[in-house]
Scaffold this active site. Structure first.
Site, short mmCIF file in Angstrom:
data_model
loop_
_atom_site.label_atom_id
_atom_site.label_comp_id
_atom_site.label_asym_id
_atom_site.label_seq_id
_atom_site.Cartn_x
_atom_site.Cartn_y
_atom_site.Cartn_z
N CYS A 184 0.84 -1.21 0.00
CA CYS A 184 0.00 0.00 0.00
C CYS A 184 0.87 1.26 0.00
O CYS A 184 1.54 1.53 -0.99
CB CYS A 184 -0.98 -0.02 1.17
N HIS A 238 -3.77 -5.05 -0.15
CA HIS A 238 -3.26 -5.54 1.13
C HIS A 238 -3.19 -7.07 1.14
O HIS A 238 -4.17 -7.72 1.50
CB HIS A 238 -4.14 -5.05 2.27
N GLU A 282 -1.84 -8.98 3.19
CA GLU A 282 -2.00 -9.50 4.56
C GLU A 282 -3.47 -9.56 4.96
O GLU A 282 -3.81 -10.15 5.97
CB GLU A 282 -1.18 -8.65 5.54
#
Lengths: 211, 294
Positions: free
Chosen positions: A80, A186, A188
């Protein structure tokens, strides 16, 4: 050992959880001196470009990162804002310099369709330009990831862009320049597909170690 | 191909236990705060909203036999549950300062919801957006009809503010909110569907995503929220009381022609060819064969 860079911004914890989930060996890097002991880096980012750019310069990260990633060619993954910081210049909250590892600018998202909200928030399909290489290995031609951003990476040269998504117009989703990777989404927080990206990065890091 | 409509479960935590809510007042205990998160993660849900609606006192799981230690505060609970949460996690409840937000981000939250404090000191939205980026700042807005007019209510819906929902939403957007979680208090726990008029009014007035919440009783209720302009549809109770609530909710949205992320499409492993599997001739309850094939 992957260094999880903490410049005082960002969702370190979420990224640490994901690194743990793919059994990566990592350590948090709380100051620039911590970088030398790591063989690769992840820079997560939540925050504004201007703020992050200032932190990089003032806290001494910039020099240390240039040394480790540019001179010593250690792999880097920016997530990001960490990806946007790869650019030459950012225009969020004024004009500020980035790392300039992938020439380009960070501009506000401006979808022509008035129905589209800013930030670009939610799951969107990413089309990969190349298959079976880099971070998208095993994901085929496209996969769905979570985005939350109001600014976008506009790369100077198309060859650095490895994936795009559609939000009113084409938006850069991931970039790559040799040993440097960046994801606007993202990983994650993108369930299985996202963990694959993190796992791929971890494999790329370990593969470099072996040779 | 564009951004998908999101389907979001809302978990309500009160004094350390998950609860079901009605009217923002009646709360029935459902269970411990971790199991549901693990289940939702396994289901591959789009996103999770976790609201701490504790009004006073401590968090007590009332269980010493579980492997989790008795967590006495929300931050401990958050830290534990984020370990199993590979979807965006939005946290709200009792957030009063930038420090409170930071504490939550440090423990695995990806976005924070500010409700009461945003009305009391609106500048907190501005500050939060400049520190964490506006994409991480969600305005919680609870709306109720008071003396014949729709008003924003704070303090767990107990305190009417006199603010008009549309104006407050616009104001909050200007200040720095990046998203709105919109709840209609009278619809909470009723299962009669969303207040689509309210959703429409608010979404037309702002250019940030709105998450619609309160009122879902059937999976088919979701589509109306999206049609009214919401970017995401959320619900709480239905996720506890119906089977396969993610898959069925997604299916209902998909059948209504709405672009959603199908729960099985993003798996990174090579897709198993389901159709290719030959139909078995054996009787349907041949468990042995079932197990081998599975």
């Amino acid at each position: 050992m992957i260094g999880l860079i903490d410049i005082g911004l960002g969702n370190q914890r979420s990224v640490a959880n994901a690194l743990e989930a793919v059994e990566a060996v990592y350590r948090p890097c709380l100051q620039p001196e911590d970088l030398a002991s790591c063989s690769a880096f992840v820079l997560p980012g939540v925050g504004s470009f201007a703020d992050a750019s200032q932190r990089l310069t003032r806290q001494g990260w910039l020099m240390a990162l240039n040394q480790e990633v540019q001179d010593k060619q250690k792999p880097y993954l920016g997530i990001c804002l960490g990806m946007q910081l790869l650019a030459t210049t950012g225009f969020e909250n004024g004009t500020s310099p980035g790392l300039n590892w992938i020439p380009g600018e960070v501009q506000p998202l401006a979808p022509r369709d008035p129905e589209l909200t800013i930030p670009h928030m939610g799951w969107n399909d990413v089309l990969f330009h190349e298959m079976e290489t880099g971070l998208s290995k095993g994901l085929g031609t496209s996969a769905c990831f979570y985005f939350m951003h109001s600014f976008q990476f506009c790369a100077e040269t198309a060859k650095h862009v490895k994936g795009i998504t559609e939000y009113g117009s084409q938006v850069t989703a991931c970039v790559e320049n040799h040993h440097i990777w960046g994801a606007q989404f993202h990983p994650e927080k993108s369930q299985g597909a996202g963990l694959s990206v993190i796992r791929n990065f971890n494999h790329l890091v370990s593969a470099r170690h072996e040779c | 191909m564009s951004v998908k409509a999101r389907l979001i479960p809302v978990l309500l935590l009160k004094n350390g236990l998950l609860v079901r809510s009605e009217d923002f007042q009646t709360h029935q205990i459902i269970g411990n705060p971790y199991n549901e998160v693990a289940r939702f993660n396994q289901w591959n849900v789009d996103e999770l909203v976790y609201l701490d609606i504790t009004r006073e006192g401590e968090h007590d799981l009332r269980r010493d036999d579980l492997k989790h230690h008795n967590s006495t505060n929300f931050l401990d609970i958050l830290e534990n549950l984020s370990l199993k949460c590979f979807m965006p996690l939005t946290c709200g409840g009792r957030i009063r300062s930038i420090q409170d937000m930071r504490e939550r981000f440090l423990r695995g939250a990806d976005k924070v919801i500010v409700n009461t404090q945003a009305v009391r000191t609106p500048s907190i939205l501005e500050k939060a957006a400049s520190v964490f980026g506006r994409q991480a700042v969600v305005l919680g807005m609870d709306v109720k009809c008071v003396n014949g007019s729709e008003q924003v209510c704070i303090a767990c819906g107990q305190e009417p503010t006199g603010l008009d929902p549309v104006q407050w939403a616009q104001n909050a957007e200007k200040l720095g909110a990046g998203e709105i979680l919109l709840q209609r208090i009278e619809r909470d726990g009723k299962g009669l569907g969303y207040d689509t008029d309210l959703i429409q009014k608010v979404t037309r007035a702002v250019n940030i995503p709105v998450i619609a919440c309160s009122g879902v009783g059937q999976f088919t209720d979701y589509a109306a929220g999206i049609r009214a302009g919401a970017s995401a549809v959320a619900a709480a109770n239905i996720w506890h009381f119906k089977e396969l609530s993610d898959r069925q909710g997604k299916r209902a949205l998909h059948e209504a022609g709405i672009n959603v992320r199908l729960p099985f499409s993003t798996d990174s492993r090579p897709k198993r060819r389901r159709q290719a599997r030959p139909k078995r001739q054996s009787p349907p309850f041949d468990f042995k064969q079932e197990t081998i094939l599975a």
